[in-house]
Structures are given as structure tokens and as C-alpha cells.
Enzyme design. Sequence first.
Site, PDB file in Angstrom:
ATOM      1  CB  SER A 184      -0.954  -0.001   1.186  1.00  0.00           C
ATOM      2  OG  SER A 184      -0.248  -0.138   2.399  1.00  0.00           O
ATOM      3  CG  HIS A 212      -3.656  -0.694  -2.339  1.00  0.00           C
ATOM      4  ND1 HIS A 212      -3.947   0.649  -2.279  1.00  0.00           N
ATOM      5  CD2 HIS A 212      -3.551  -1.112  -1.056  1.00  0.00           C
ATOM      6  CE1 HIS A 212      -3.997   1.031  -1.006  1.00  0.00           C
ATOM      7  NE2 HIS A 212      -3.772  -0.020  -0.253  1.00  0.00           N
ATOM      8  CE  LYS A 243      -7.316   0.536  -0.094  1.00  0.00           C
ATOM      9  NZ  LYS A 243      -7.393   1.656   0.845  1.00  0.00           N
TER      10      LYS A 243
HETATM   11  N1  PMP Z   1      -5.876  -3.623   3.183  1.00  0.00           N
HETATM   12  C1  PMP Z   1      -5.026  -2.746   2.641  1.00  0.00           C
HETATM   13  C2  PMP Z   1      -3.796  -3.250   1.946  1.00  0.00           C
HETATM   14  C3  PMP Z   1      -5.313  -1.383   2.695  1.00  0.00           C
HETATM   15  O1  PMP Z   1      -4.475  -0.501   2.166  1.00  0.00           O
HETATM   16  C4  PMP Z   1      -6.498  -0.951   3.342  1.00  0.00           C
HETATM   17  C5  PMP Z   1      -6.904   0.508   3.440  1.00  0.00           C
HETATM   18  N2  PMP Z   1      -5.963   1.434   3.260  1.00  0.00           N
HETATM   19  C6  PMP Z   1      -7.326  -1.907   3.912  1.00  0.00           C
HETATM   20  C7  PMP Z   1      -6.996  -3.233   3.802  1.00  0.00           C
HETATM   21  C8  PMP Z   1      -8.574  -1.511   4.648  1.00  0.00           C
HETATM   22  O2  PMP Z   1      -9.594  -1.193   3.768  1.00  0.00           O
HETATM   23  P1  PMP Z   1     -10.834  -0.266   4.174  1.00  0.00           P
HETATM   24  O3  PMP Z   1     -10.466   1.123   3.817  1.00  0.00           O
HETATM   25  O4  PMP Z   1     -11.949  -0.796   3.359  1.00  0.00           O
HETATM   26  O5  PMP Z   1     -11.078  -0.442   5.632  1.00  0.00           O
END
Ligand code: PMP
Length: 402
Positions: A184, A212, A243
Amino acid sequence: MSKPLQARIAAYTAAKEARAQGIYPYFRPIESAQDTEVVIQGKRVLMFGSNSYLGLTNHPKIKEAAHKAVEKYGTGCAGSRFLNGTLDIHVELEDRIAAFTGKQAALIFSTGFQVNLGVMSSFTGRNDYLILDEYDHASIYDGTRLSFSRVIKYAHNDMADLARRLSVLPEESIKVIAVDGIFSMEGDIAKLPEIIAIADQFGATVVVDDAHSLGVIGVKGAGTASHFGVDDKVDIITGTFSKSLASLGGFVASDADTIDYLKHHARSLIFSASMTPASAASTLAALDIIETEPEHMENLWRNTRYAMNLLQEEGFDIGATESPILPIYVRDNAKTFAVTSLLQQQGVFVNPVVSPAVPSDASLLRFSLMATHTFGQIEEAVEKIARVFRQVGVLELKERIK
Ligand code: PMP
């Protein structure tokens, strides 16, 4: 409030200090939709800090689907999926996600964070092992804390380290390897074929978090397993709708028995209210668009290649990214904050990533592309970043932009 707690709260001064210096970069209120340009304090700002990779969060068809869902189902479900909170569109979305990811079944949660909390805590007990890449997302790490299992961290994308750590674990224990598909902050991709081979060798199960990757890599945006052509070899895929899918919520996809098991064990699903009708309907509409209009993903990659080339030509250090997430390394926390704040003043929104999220010598600006950016917007942002880096004295740039 008790004295010890007061003391704990008073000892936290980092945010106050950053505010006093005028470089506090968090919780910036946006007064418009999440587009390539947003409005902050009445001023137009170019958005290069969004996870809306396909630029669909303000799409008329998706907004229309959300409006219709509110008309039909109201604004909330007032309960958990487990009890009164399951709608027909939740089930429809689960079927669509299963088909999209090439799995037998799927289960949707109210956020991606909750998915990883549920998945990482449901399979293993005290004598079992959860094996994580050191750069995995916080939600994966936090999920392991709810599991009482032993947690083993291996060096980022280091397959020899992964194999070495697995090789000493007891054969009879449950072993689950969990990785981000696209990391991420760094933007590189997990070495999935190798991870699967190592997992097979040592009898481990693989979970890939495609937060992502969906809509970004793989056939029609189907994610990391599809990108590597190993769709049938990944046991469990998790992901988010917040996303590319322009909404809010998350999912886990796997074989039907595993999903049924999770339905009855994942506490972050069972003890939390279900996705709002508007979120479920907008995710369905976003899926329709992703599946039928490949141009969004093509535009995202056209922009990504353009920005990567431009940044590299200018001499920025963008690490080993392979995705629309471009880390621009500053390698100093204070300078990262300063650069972020100066850029916003000049009309460019980027996210600072500093320790403890990353080691302080790896602090960076997270610059992310959307399908809807224009080349002109990318050029303007890169030019301003170069100027601000010079101003703040970030040294990685080539001579010629000094
Ligand atoms: N997994 C990853 C790799 C993320 O980057 C994120 C959010 N940044 C999440 C899970 C969590 O997702 P959400 O925003 O739907 O809570």
C-alpha cells in the site's frame, strides 16, 4: 479522568508540535467530491493522494445506483449480516465478487479493515502460525492480535527468508501466509507464484489482500492472482470496495466451505452492522463499469507510466514501484511533513508516510494516480514537487533541476 491516563494523553505532543509549526498534514477537510481536483479551504487542489484509482467515486451511474438504493432500502440496515442486516443486494454483490475473483463464494463486510480482522483471527489457535510480510497492511497485523496465534514476520518480498522461517515450523500446525497483493505504500507487487510454491512445500495456506490490486492489475482488474495467472492457486483473497470500487466495504473470496466457516467465526462480521444499501448498490454499479469499460484501467496505466517516466527523468527516487502507487522518497520525517505542507499551499495534495509507519530513513510522499488525471495535471504536480524538494533541500534530485 484518571491521573495516569491524563499523563499518557499529555505526553503525546507530536500532533500539537506539528500544528504549532504549521505542518500538520492529517484530517484535512475536503469540501468537494474525491476527484482529480478537490476544494480545500475554498481553493482548488490537485489530488494525488487518492485511492480512487479508476476515478469512479463521482461517476453519474454509480451515484444514481446509490440514490436508487436509498429510495428502496433506506439509509441503513440497523443490524448485522448474521441477523436482520442481510439484503438481497448484499447476496447479489457476494455472487458478483465471487465471479469477479474466480472463486466459489464470497462474503462482504462493512470495511476492508474488518475483513482482515475477521480473516486473520478465525483460522488459527495458540499453536498455529500467521506468517506476514513486514510491510503488510495494519489491518492484517491487527487481525493477528485477535487470534492468539504465533506471528512470524519475514523481510519484505524476501522469498528465501519466508522459506527459511517456514521450514522450522511444526508440520501439524496450521500455517497461514498473508500478503498485500500490491503493497500500500511502496507500490510493489507480492511475488505470488513463489509464495504459492513455498506455501505448497511447507503445507501453508495463502491469503492475498487485493485492496490496491482490484481494478488495477489482472485480467479486467481481477487482482494479483489473475495478474500472475495463478487464479486457482490462491486459497483466499481479501479486498476492499473503498478504492477502485468507489464505495465502502470489503470482501473475502474463497471456496464455499471456507466462506461458510468464516460466516460463523469472523467476529468483525457477526458483531457489526452490514454495509449500507447505498454502499452495496454503488459497489455493484462500479463492478458493472469495471467489467464492461476497460478504458478506465487503460487510462490508469497510461497515467501511471507517464508519471513514472516524468519523475524518474527528473531524478526522483521512486523505489521499486510497479503500480499507480508511486513512493517519492524523502527519507526524513520532518522534511516529509514540510514538503507535504508546502505542496498543499501550492495546490497539490499528496500523503506523507513517516515513521513509525515506515522506518524514518524510508519516509516518503505517497503519490497515487487516477485514471481521470490529465497529463497536464501530472506535469503540474511533478514540477511543483521538484520546486518544493529544492526549497526544502531534499537531495536525491539530479543536478539539472537544482
Ligand atoms: N488492506 C489494505 C492493503 C489497505 O491498504 C487498506 C486501506 N488502506 C485496507 C486493507 C482496509 O480497507 P478499508 O479502507 O476498506 O477499511
